[in-house]
Design a protein around this motif. Structure first.
Motif, PDB file in Angstrom:
ATOM      1  N   ARG A 305       0.844  -1.195   0.000  1.00  7.65           N
ATOM      2  CA  ARG A 305       0.000   0.000   0.000  1.00  7.65           C
ATOM      3  C   ARG A 305       0.880   1.245   0.000  1.00  7.65           C
ATOM      4  NH1 ARG A 305      -2.464  -4.990   1.323  1.00  7.65           N
ATOM      5  NH2 ARG A 305      -4.644  -4.827   0.687  1.00  7.65           N
ATOM      6  N   LEU A 306       1.537   1.503   1.119  1.00  6.06           N
ATOM      7  CA  LEU A 306       2.560   2.554   1.132  1.00  6.06           C
ATOM      8  C   LEU A 306       3.705   2.047   0.262  1.00  6.06           C
ATOM      9  CD1 LEU A 306       3.060   5.271   2.673  1.00  6.06           C
ATOM     10  CD2 LEU A 306       4.387   3.938   4.301  1.00  6.06           C
ATOM     11  N   VAL A 424       6.788   7.850  12.935  1.00  7.29           N
ATOM     12  CA  VAL A 424       7.087   8.227  11.547  1.00  7.29           C
ATOM     13  C   VAL A 424       6.323   7.335  10.578  1.00  7.29           C
ATOM     14  CG1 VAL A 424       8.915   8.335   9.805  1.00  7.29           C
ATOM     15  CG2 VAL A 424       9.361   9.159  12.123  1.00  7.29           C
ATOM     16  N   MET A 425       6.344   6.035  10.833  1.00  4.62           N
ATOM     17  CA  MET A 425       5.684   5.106   9.912  1.00  4.62           C
ATOM     18  C   MET A 425       4.181   5.363   9.863  1.00  4.62           C
ATOM     19  SD  MET A 425       8.264   3.452   8.743  1.00  4.62           S
ATOM     20  CE  MET A 425       7.579   2.064   7.858  1.00  4.62           C
ATOM     21  N   ARG A 426       3.570   5.560  11.020  1.00  7.09           N
ATOM     22  CA  ARG A 426       2.125   5.808  11.039  1.00  7.09           C
ATOM     23  C   ARG A 426       1.779   7.153  10.402  1.00  7.09           C
ATOM     24  NH1 ARG A 426       2.411   2.620  16.059  1.00  7.09           N
ATOM     25  NH2 ARG A 426       3.056   4.453  17.249  1.00  7.09           N
ATOM     26  N   VAL A 445       8.004  14.253   7.134  1.00 11.93           N
ATOM     27  CA  VAL A 445       7.442  13.710   8.372  1.00 11.93           C
ATOM     28  C   VAL A 445       8.464  13.780   9.499  1.00 11.93           C
ATOM     29  CG1 VAL A 445       6.669  11.583   9.473  1.00 11.93           C
ATOM     30  CG2 VAL A 445       5.722  12.251   7.269  1.00 11.93           C
ATOM     31  N   LEU A 446       9.706  13.445   9.210  1.00 11.21           N
ATOM     32  CA  LEU A 446      10.757  13.529  10.230  1.00 11.21           C
ATOM     33  C   LEU A 446      10.895  14.960  10.746  1.00 11.21           C
ATOM     34  CD1 LEU A 446      13.425  11.180   8.629  1.00 11.21           C
ATOM     35  CD2 LEU A 446      12.428  10.885  10.907  1.00 11.21           C
TER      36      LEU A 446
END
Length: 597
Positions: A305-306, A424-426, A445-446
């Motif tokens: 998906r990602l 970060v992943m979420r 995001v980071l």
């Protein structure tokens, strides 16, 4: 699998597949195109998503024939994997052909008297211009034994209790992303995250403990679902995973290992000895199998998906390049064992032993100073799957180093009190709407989470070849690092195979003592001479460790090798100070705060 009654209209593109000849390993496929083009082209993929190598599946296709009604048509080969048929666009076009299936991996197709398996990238010709129309597949018994069943993640339309019958896909992408398992396999099921999961296993020995495998897999799945959907915040859909059901297909062989992810299933292979047993406790091989299960299941989110922006639409006719495999494979490799720890299937010490192997493998790879992990991702098509004697000297694994880049990012964030890589992943999942992403998304995001730029770290760790700050970060999080003497082969800068009393040189590592002495891949190390003058002695070498036995305390020996039937004497200086790491828990509370998050 769901079944419905009543007659279902055929899909515009429809495949009929049957096991034609078990002993000749042949599937027979009939493809019907309801509305063909006047010059209809069809093509078989040259690769399968998730395995980044052109594998030329068309080499196994034979006896291709075309017809409309009773009229035979010419199927003219256009290139290595595609054909063109001139036809009447007002009539259905029917193609029939056979596919040789004798690849016992997770990537292609297999058929014999004990088992069948196929990815549709190996069997189903792509109808150019109609990739986005509904596709149907009818699976017929053919020569399959009466006790065979079917398992697949492809939605069923009308099937019997064995799973034979009709399936339907929204498009070609969905069709080829749902492999089929056929045979008299073991089957079990469980629920995780409110979703039904099924596990099928071919080749199980009598001692197999299915109850344990199901229970442990369930814990992995529940942990992964909590990771991605804690509180449903990432999706806004009550924390449900992005599939309605999930299927694990495991093939146990004498000596195999590997996996390939799909949208709602995974195909796995393992050695039978690594399965859990009812008569003994599981060993390290079972932990490795659980790590593989965790890895492929995590891919349901991270790559299916990602996914890289370059994979927004697959091109099955050629290589699909991206520099992001270090993220999608490497970060998945970081989390596969970490989620085992969080699922309670490993303790802190066992997790650190697995991490220890990854750290030492990177440190013992000279190619880490030559190739960046972003370059390794891009070069996967020509380097990663084509290992030779120089691979460790020129390349780095985007799996291994990518996992350690993830570790460094995670521990750096935790050190600064800026959250963790979990956050970060979420956040990426939400930002990219579980779809295509670019490296810029990760950097954004980071920065949002930490309030600073991470361009310097990416320049050094991802696009450069600087050493990762592993020692500093691990020690800050309660891990003790012990330096111990490396194994003899690593001290010498060699990788060897030992069989029948012969020591064969497989790889000579860059900058090591063996390279300086003049060793080359392919050499057979026959013996050595020690000392000089009257104290000189000669010895036969049957295994590498004999070197220490005969060299004694000498710092230099004369190695005798055979190369192209010539005998060569090589002066080898024995290094004394080559070390490797051993990780252990020093501050339990700090280690547990990281690993048990």
């Amino acid at each position: 699998m769901p079944r419905t009654s009543g007659r279902t209209p055929p899909a515009p593109v429809h495949y009929q597949v049957q096991a034609a000849d078990l002993h000749a390993h042949l599937y027979r496929v009939t493809l019907t195109i309801a509305h063909p083009q006047a010059q209809q082209r069809v093509a078989l993929p040259v690769w399968i998503p998730g395995s980044y190598l052109v594998r030329e599946f068309a080499k196994n296709l034979q006896q291709l024939k075309a017809r409309q009604g009773r009229r035979a048509l010419a199927a003219v080969q256009f290139d290595k994997c595609s054909w063109q048929i001139d036809c009447d666009p007002q009539q259905p076009l029917e193609l029939s052909y056979e596919v040789y299936a004798f690849d016992n991996s997770v990537r292609a197709a297999w058929l014999d008297a004990t088992r069948g398996f196929f990815n549709s990238t190996s069997l189903c010709l792509r109808v150019e211009g109609q990739e986005d129309t509904p596709h149907g597949l009818s699976l017929l018994a053919g020569a399959a034994p009466a006790n065979w069943s079917v398992a697949t993640g492809l939605p069923a339309v009308k099937t019997d209790k064995r799973g034979l019958g009709h399936y339907r896909a929204a498009n070609y992408d969905e069709l080829v992303d749902c492999p089929f398992e056929l045979g008299a396999f073991w089957s079990g099921d469980f629920k995780a995250g409110g979703v039904s999961h099924r596990f099928v296993l071919a080749g199980a020995p009598p001692s197999f403990d299915g109850t344990r495998l199901l229970a442990d897999t369930q814990r992995i799945c529940e942990t992964a679902i909590r990771f991605w959907h804690a509180g449903g915040q990432a999706t806004g859909r009550s924390g449900k995973p992005p599939f309605a059901s999930y299927l694990f297909m495991l093939n146990a062989t004498d000596d195999g290992y590997g996996g390939l992810e799909h949208r709602n299933s995974t195909a796995l292979i393992c050695a039978r000895r690594d399965l859990p047993r009812t008569d003994s406790k599981p060993g390290e091989g079972y932990t490795t199998l659980l790590g593989l299960i965790s890895h492929e299941y995590f891919h349901s989110w991270n790559v299916k998906r990602l996914r890289p922006a370059e994979f927004a639409r697959y091109d099955y006719s050629q290589e699909n390049y991206t520099e992001l495999l270090w993220f999608f494979e490497g970060f998945t490799s970081y989390y596969d064992d970490l989620l085992l720890r969080r699922a309670g299937l490993l303790d802190d010490a066992a997790y650190l032993r697995l991490l220890n192997k990854s750290v030492n493998q990177l440190q013992q790879t000279p190619g880490r100073l030559v190739q960046s992990v972003a370059q390794a991702s891009f070069d996967a098509w020509v380097k990663y799957y084509r290992v030779d004697e120089n691979t460790p000297n020129a390349t780095v694994s985007y799996y291994g180093k990518g996992a350690l880049v993830a570790l460094c990012l995670d521990l750096t964030l935790r050190t600064g009190g800026q959250g963790s890589l979990d956050d970060v992943m979420r956040a990426l999942w939400q930002r990219c709407k579980a779809g295509p992403m670019a490296e810029s998304d990760l950097l954004a995001v980071l920065q949002e989470l930490s309030g600073r730029s991470w361009s310097r770290e990416f320049r050094q760790w991802v696009h450069g070849t600087a050493e990762l700050p592993l020692r500093e970060l691990l020690e800050q999080h309660g891990v003790a690092i012990h330096e111990e003497p490396a194994q003899l082969a690593q001290r010498l800068g060699l990788r060897v195979s030992e069989s029948g009393g012969a020591v064969q040189i497989k790889t000579v590592l860059r900058g090591g003592a063996a390279e300086q002495a003049g060793f080359a891949a392919g050499d057979e190390w026959l013996g050595l001479e020690v000392g000089s003058g009257r104290s000189r002695s000669s010895w036969r070498l049957n295994k590498l460790d004999d070197l220490l036995l005969y060299a004694g305390g000498q710092g230099r020996v004369q190695a005798l090798v055979a190369r192209d039937k010539r005998l060569l004497g090589l002066t080898l200086n024995l290094p004394r100070h080559v070390s490797t790491w051993r990780l252990s828990v020093q501050a339990k509370e700090r280690v547990s705060a990281w690993l048990g998050a």
